[in-house]
Design a protein around this motif. Sequence first.
Motif, mmCIF file in Angstrom:
data_model
loop_
_atom_site.group_PDB
_atom_site.id
_atom_site.type_symbol
_atom_site.label_atom_id
_atom_site.label_comp_id
_atom_site.label_asym_id
_atom_site.label_seq_id
_atom_site.Cartn_x
_atom_site.Cartn_y
_atom_site.Cartn_z
ATOM 1 N N LYS A 210 54.561 45.447 9.842
ATOM 2 C CA LYS A 210 54.186 46.774 10.324
ATOM 3 C C LYS A 210 55.264 47.289 11.268
ATOM 4 N N LYS A 211 55.789 48.488 11.000
ATOM 5 C CA LYS A 211 56.831 49.060 11.844
ATOM 6 C C LYS A 211 56.242 49.574 13.153
ATOM 7 N N GLU A 212 57.115 49.676 14.161
ATOM 8 C CA GLU A 212 56.702 50.244 15.441
ATOM 9 C C GLU A 212 56.283 51.704 15.252
ATOM 10 N N ASP A 213 55.252 52.113 15.983
ATOM 11 C CA ASP A 213 54.802 53.504 15.913
ATOM 12 C C ASP A 213 55.916 54.442 16.366
ATOM 13 N N ALA A 214 55.981 55.597 15.725
ATOM 14 C CA ALA A 214 56.997 56.597 16.065
ATOM 15 C C ALA A 214 56.335 57.852 16.612
ATOM 16 N N PHE A 215 57.007 58.509 17.541
ATOM 17 C CA PHE A 215 56.571 59.838 17.945
ATOM 18 C C PHE A 215 56.757 60.779 16.758
ATOM 19 N N THR A 216 55.708 61.500 16.415
ATOM 20 C CA THR A 216 55.741 62.390 15.255
ATOM 21 C C THR A 216 55.432 63.809 15.701
ATOM 22 N N LEU A 217 56.330 64.719 15.391
ATOM 23 C CA LEU A 217 56.142 66.140 15.654
ATOM 24 C C LEU A 217 55.769 66.813 14.344
ATOM 25 N N ARG A 218 54.554 67.322 14.256
ATOM 26 C CA ARG A 218 54.074 67.997 13.044
ATOM 27 C C ARG A 218 54.204 69.507 13.251
ATOM 28 N N VAL A 219 54.918 70.144 12.349
ATOM 29 C CA VAL A 219 55.230 71.566 12.496
ATOM 30 C C VAL A 219 54.720 72.331 11.290
ATOM 31 N N ARG A 220 54.645 73.646 11.467
ATOM 32 C CA ARG A 220 54.260 74.541 10.381
ATOM 33 C C ARG A 220 55.437 75.440 10.023
ATOM 34 N N PRO A 221 55.619 75.737 8.759
ATOM 35 C CA PRO A 221 56.768 76.547 8.330
ATOM 36 C C PRO A 221 56.866 77.852 9.110
ATOM 37 N N GLY A 222 58.091 78.184 9.537
ATOM 38 C CA GLY A 222 58.364 79.460 10.178
ATOM 39 C C GLY A 222 58.030 79.546 11.646
ATOM 40 N N PRO A 281 61.316 78.089 6.650
ATOM 41 C CA PRO A 281 60.319 79.116 6.304
ATOM 42 C C PRO A 281 59.272 78.657 5.303
ATOM 43 N N THR A 282 59.594 77.671 4.483
ATOM 44 C CA THR A 282 58.627 77.168 3.499
ATOM 45 C C THR A 282 58.597 75.651 3.568
ATOM 46 N N PHE A 283 57.564 75.075 3.025
ATOM 47 C CA PHE A 283 57.422 73.626 3.041
ATOM 48 C C PHE A 283 58.593 72.985 2.304
ATOM 49 N N PRO A 284 59.364 72.105 2.946
ATOM 50 C CA PRO A 284 60.606 71.607 2.345
ATOM 51 C C PRO A 284 60.439 70.395 1.448
ATOM 52 N N GLY A 285 59.244 69.783 1.444
ATOM 53 C CA GLY A 285 59.080 68.591 0.628
ATOM 54 C C GLY A 285 59.890 67.420 1.154
ATOM 55 N N ALA A 286 60.040 67.309 2.454
ATOM 56 C CA ALA A 286 60.824 66.241 3.058
ATOM 57 C C ALA A 286 60.371 66.031 4.494
ATOM 58 N N ARG A 287 60.788 64.899 5.052
ATOM 59 C CA ARG A 287 60.597 64.610 6.464
ATOM 60 C C ARG A 287 61.974 64.449 7.104
ATOM 61 N N TYR A 288 61.996 64.475 8.457
ATOM 62 C CA TYR A 288 63.285 64.498 9.132
ATOM 63 C C TYR A 288 63.236 63.604 10.372
ATOM 64 N N TYR A 289 64.246 62.771 10.494
ATOM 65 C CA TYR A 289 64.344 61.949 11.692
ATOM 66 C C TYR A 289 64.845 62.781 12.877
ATOM 67 N N MET A 290 64.266 62.510 14.047
ATOM 68 C CA MET A 290 64.805 62.944 15.332
ATOM 69 C C MET A 290 65.388 61.688 15.969
ATOM 70 N N LEU A 291 66.694 61.677 16.198
ATOM 71 C CA LEU A 291 67.349 60.461 16.672
ATOM 72 C C LEU A 291 67.963 60.664 18.057
ATOM 73 N N ALA A 292 67.944 59.595 18.837
ATOM 74 C CA ALA A 292 68.655 59.554 20.117
ATOM 75 C C ALA A 292 69.344 58.203 20.226
ATOM 76 N N ARG A 293 70.603 58.229 20.638
ATOM 77 C CA ARG A 293 71.346 56.988 20.868
ATOM 78 C C ARG A 293 72.356 57.221 21.987
ATOM 79 N N PRO A 294 72.890 56.152 22.582
ATOM 80 C CA PRO A 294 73.685 56.308 23.803
ATOM 81 C C PRO A 294 75.043 56.958 23.573
ATOM 82 N N TYR A 295 75.500 57.585 24.650
ATOM 83 C CA TYR A 295 76.906 57.931 24.821
ATOM 84 C C TYR A 295 77.440 56.973 25.878
ATOM 85 N N ALA A 296 78.495 56.244 25.543
ATOM 86 C CA ALA A 296 79.038 55.263 26.479
ATOM 87 C C ALA A 296 80.515 55.061 26.197
ATOM 88 N N THR A 297 81.280 54.871 27.252
ATOM 89 C CA THR A 297 82.716 54.603 27.118
ATOM 90 C C THR A 297 83.062 53.200 27.595
#
Length: 585
Positions: A210-222, A281-297
């Motif tokens: 079982k994968k770790e739970d993810a924050f999910t943002l559910r949106v409506r077209p437009g 504007p319309t249902f895209p038939g896909a899902r999308y990752y929201m990603l965050a990762r470090p900036y480091a030098t």
Amino acid sequence: MSLLRCSLLIAAALVLCATAVPGAEAVTRKYHFHVQMTSVTKLCSTKSIVTVNGQYPGPTLFAREGDHVEVNVVNNSPYNMSIHWHGVRQLLSGWYDGPAYITQCPIQPGQSYVYRFTIAGQRGTLWWHAHVSWLRATVHGPIVILPPAGVPYPFPTPDHELPVIFGEWWRNDTEAVIAQALRSGGGPNVSDAFTINGLPGPLYGGCAGKKEDAFTLRVRPGRTYMMRLINAALNDELFFAVANHTLTVVDVDALYVKPFAVDSLLIAPGQTSNVLLTAQPTFPGARYYMLARPYATTRPGTFDNSTVAGVLEYEEHDPASLTTGKNHLPIFTPALPQINDTSAVSNYTAKLRSLASAQYPAAVPLAVDREFFFTVGLGTHPCAPGFPVNGSTCQGPNGTARFAASINNVSFVLPTTALLQSHYTGMSAGVYASNFPFAPAHPFNYTGTPPNNTNVMNGTRALVLPFGAAVELVMQGTGILGAESHPLHLHGFNFFVVGQGSGNYDPATDPPRFNLADPVERNTVGVPAGGWVAIRFRADNPGVWFMHCHLEVHMSWGLKMAWLVLDGSRPEQKLPPPPADLPKC
């Protein structure tokens, strides 16, 4: 929680716990924070963490610009506690700013303290967090500040709003992590995951398939969504992006900016940003990752080089999704800058500009009467006398020293009595000295070859300012132990970022290029890796104000200092007496 319910809660919260102040439009909003231990399971293990009201992240504090806020904090944890209201100006309310041993002694276990302050001249997103050791890892939450009733946003009103908090998670106790690092003189163990709204997401695997739970943002077209971004991570600046969606930046650190669109952005620990996302504007038939990762030098292994994922889903269904389910829809991944992409960082920060309108002017001090030059970076302490090099207490650079950090070569040592109380009572002797250096005592090639002696001195020093002084501060990053960015946070003030650049600051050629028309106004700014930043502010708030790197490990090593702003001549320019319930050391 659904987005609709979240939006309704925001509206409801502005009515709950509110009592009108007679003869004024302002409202007093009262909150109760119970600091307690709570068992939480993540990354296949359960541990007891410090929380507020049993929540991780903690509860959201809602207010409108101009409101008065009272928060009764009851400490039922085994740790000393204080709460900082990050970014709140605290005009004439410095007793309630929160940093332990700076403006107050901590709230001891079994004790309480009521924080009282007014939201003045700010609207957008701020946040609150513990300001003792590393307890803010789990003790933090959003502050949502709406405009006064009837005052619109200076951009299209979003359909929905929601906080998005980036955090950092350790399987081990973070208090044990930093205690071990301070004993050894070396770097602390890095975190095991990043989180979005407390959830690590699917890229970290899981237990029993079982994968770790993810924050999910559910949106409506437009529809348009305003994400109130907060970086509550302890030690990492983060790139953030949403696949196939543009983000429009409209506000940083609770101050409006000229809107601009980006595919990805950078947010440092301590910083906030409101961004608009408009759904397709319309249902895209896909899902999308929201990603965050470090900036480091810095070199690999000294930071958590992992990526946290949330998921953006569309609520409207098409026949394919009804039969196969959303989890069978294709999922797209955004492109993020490379982990050490300093040019991406500078290009992004260069786009930030104050709104500078008639309604929201940029009151930049055009003339200054106090100028300071601070070097900011890492250094070393020698190994303790009698302890062997490469021993258990000497695990810093090359196993021959202990890590330290400093401003103008002074590594700040927290006192055992709060600075503000010592100043107010005139009993500063033996607590702090008022001789913080205006500039480094021994200039060197700050971003070039490091000096042979990398040791820094310890001290508890403050820099004294007269009330109303117009201050210009140049902060120069050093490369003594490698060039890296330092997000500097100034308590009690906003400041204007009038200039920044790479390499060593040149006092002859750089000031003519300062932006004095519409510089971004912030409370936390990144000193660029291998570069410098110039800020201006007016010292119009009497009291003692902390300034420190918001990378927690650097603050633990001493990258911090204090400003002491004296009272003005008029009654409204003087710090009031301390409250009766001010915690005692």
